[in-house]
Write a protein that holds these residues in place. Structure first.
Motif, PDB file in Angstrom:
ATOM      1  N   GLU A   5     -86.265 -26.162  82.857  1.00 26.34           N
ATOM      2  CA  GLU A   5     -86.895 -25.826  83.953  1.00 26.34           C
ATOM      3  C   GLU A   5     -86.286 -26.229  85.175  1.00 26.34           C
ATOM      4  O   GLU A   5     -86.440 -26.050  86.425  1.00 26.34           O
ATOM      5  N   LEU A   9     -82.677 -22.561  90.166  1.00 26.99           N
ATOM      6  CA  LEU A   9     -83.427 -21.494  90.297  1.00 26.99           C
ATOM      7  C   LEU A   9     -82.667 -20.163  90.312  1.00 26.99           C
ATOM      8  O   LEU A   9     -82.826 -19.271  89.314  1.00 26.99           O
ATOM      9  N   ARG A  12     -80.814 -19.638  86.679  1.00 26.58           N
ATOM     10  CA  ARG A  12     -81.454 -19.001  85.877  1.00 26.58           C
ATOM     11  C   ARG A  12     -81.658 -17.656  85.960  1.00 26.58           C
ATOM     12  O   ARG A  12     -81.690 -16.908  85.116  1.00 26.58           O
ATOM     13  N   ARG A  13     -82.021 -17.264  87.335  1.00 29.27           N
ATOM     14  CA  ARG A  13     -82.372 -15.771  87.540  1.00 29.27           C
ATOM     15  C   ARG A  13     -81.294 -14.795  87.319  1.00 29.27           C
ATOM     16  O   ARG A  13     -81.218 -13.708  87.085  1.00 29.27           O
ATOM     17  N   ARG A  17     -81.001 -11.806  84.961  1.00 25.15           N
ATOM     18  CA  ARG A  17     -80.420 -10.483  85.573  1.00 25.15           C
ATOM     19  C   ARG A  17     -79.340  -9.796  84.800  1.00 25.15           C
ATOM     20  O   ARG A  17     -79.214  -8.558  84.469  1.00 25.15           O
ATOM     21  N   THR A  41     -92.778 -19.012  84.259  1.00 22.94           N
ATOM     22  CA  THR A  41     -91.635 -19.240  84.876  1.00 22.94           C
ATOM     23  C   THR A  41     -90.821 -17.783  84.618  1.00 22.94           C
ATOM     24  O   THR A  41     -90.372 -17.293  85.778  1.00 22.94           O
ATOM     25  N   VAL A  42     -90.728 -17.201  83.543  1.00 21.21           N
ATOM     26  CA  VAL A  42     -90.274 -15.862  83.374  1.00 21.21           C
ATOM     27  C   VAL A  42     -91.030 -14.891  84.295  1.00 21.21           C
ATOM     28  O   VAL A  42     -90.177 -13.967  84.782  1.00 21.21           O
ATOM     29  N   ARG A  44     -92.506 -15.239  86.898  1.00 19.95           N
ATOM     30  CA  ARG A  44     -92.108 -15.283  88.442  1.00 19.95           C
ATOM     31  C   ARG A  44     -90.750 -14.944  88.765  1.00 19.95           C
ATOM     32  O   ARG A  44     -90.349 -14.365  89.605  1.00 19.95           O
ATOM     33  N   ASP A  45     -89.517 -15.046  87.642  1.00 18.03           N
ATOM     34  CA  ASP A  45     -88.485 -14.851  87.841  1.00 18.03           C
ATOM     35  C   ASP A  45     -88.202 -13.375  88.017  1.00 18.03           C
ATOM     36  O   ASP A  45     -87.409 -12.688  88.409  1.00 18.03           O
ATOM     37  N   LEU A  49     -86.861 -10.824  90.752  1.00 19.18           N
ATOM     38  CA  LEU A  49     -85.890  -9.691  90.483  1.00 19.18           C
ATOM     39  C   LEU A  49     -86.359  -8.309  90.567  1.00 19.18           C
ATOM     40  O   LEU A  49     -85.222  -7.557  91.220  1.00 19.18           O
TER      41      LEU A  49
END
Length: 260
Positions: A5, A9, A12-13, A17, A41-42, A44-45, A49
């Motif tokens: 976490e 950020l 991770r995104r 992608r 979290t996933v 939100r990501d 995207l």
């Protein structure tokens, strides 16, 4: 790769992608497990995207947008959902018989039919897709028609009025093709020229078969090809959900699931 976490950020995104673009689809639960982050979290990501245009969130996962894949070259397209394409092609091979004439489009899903076409020889193949032509050229038992026209280097295929004219001079027993996306029980593609070519294949064939992995369902694309009901058969993989399958059954679409 597992990240936490607290990691960057954007990093991770970018991983998410790339994962979605690589296979064309990713399940949310797999992303949670692989990335080592929370479900929220996933989500939100994926929302971020999606807002940037890379993907579309759908029930249980995310699918790559056609615009993000538009410039994908053939080797990248082959790697996207490779195992699913192989399974779908193996199932579609049951339709092949010696002596047939078969149209194949410029999809890497249809290209997975190559070893099955060879096994079913003698057989006649007509295609505008150069990687498939390279695989079949000179193979004993394969009579190959190269459908020409204006060559486009990214898809490695020929399109345009000359391509359409060439198709109209042929008649096939079977047209095998794939699609970019399926929405509202219809097939859509990224470009008008690919739609025109596929329409010509369908119009000059006794039967048409759509090969599509489950990630194509719900994926948007701008250009309408036809209704799913215009195909004599739709073949997908066992990743299709119960609700999606029920919708196709209710619409009277003949569906077969590879691996089921």
């Amino acid at each position: 790769m597992t990240i936490t976490e607290g990691q960057d950020l954007l990093e991770r995104r970018e991983i998410i992608r790339q994962l979605v673009l690589k296979d064309g689809y990713a399940r949310i639960e797999d992303l949670v497990s692989q990335l080592g982050v929370s479900l929220m979290t996933v989500h939100r990501d994926l929302d971020a995207l999606s807002h940037q245009g890379y993907l579309t969130k759908m029930r249980g996962g995310a699918t790559a947008n056609p615009s993000a894949l538009l410039e994908a070259r053939v080797p990248e397209r082959i790697s996207q959902g490779k195992k699913l394409k192989i399974a779908i092609a193996a199932h579609a091979a049951k339709l092949l018989t010696p002596g047939q004439t078969v149209f194949l489009d410029d999809s890497t899903t249809a290209m997975a039919m190559a070893p099955h076409l060879i096994a079913a020889s003698p057989i006649t193949v007509a295609t505008n897709f150069l990687p498939l032509i390279s695989k079949l050229a000179g193979v004993a038992g394969i009579e190959l028609f190269v459908i020409g026209g204006q060559y486009y280097p990214v898809p490695e295929a020929c399109f345009g009025s000359r391509t359409i004219d060439a198709i109209k001079h042929l008649r096939a027993d079977l047209a095998i093709m794939s699609t970019t996306g399926i929405s509202a029980l219809s097939c859509y593609h990224r470009s008008e020229m690919t739609v025109d070519t596929r329409k010509a294949f369908m119009q000059n064939s006794a039967a048409s078969v759509l090969l599509t992995d489950h990630a194509k369902f719900g994926r948007p694309a701008p250009h309408l090809l036809c209704r799913l009901s215009d195909f004599d058969l739709v073949i997908t993989d066992n990743g299709i959900d119960t609700e999606g399958r029920a919708e196709l059954d209710a619409a009277g679409i003949k569906l077969e699931v590879a691996g089921s």
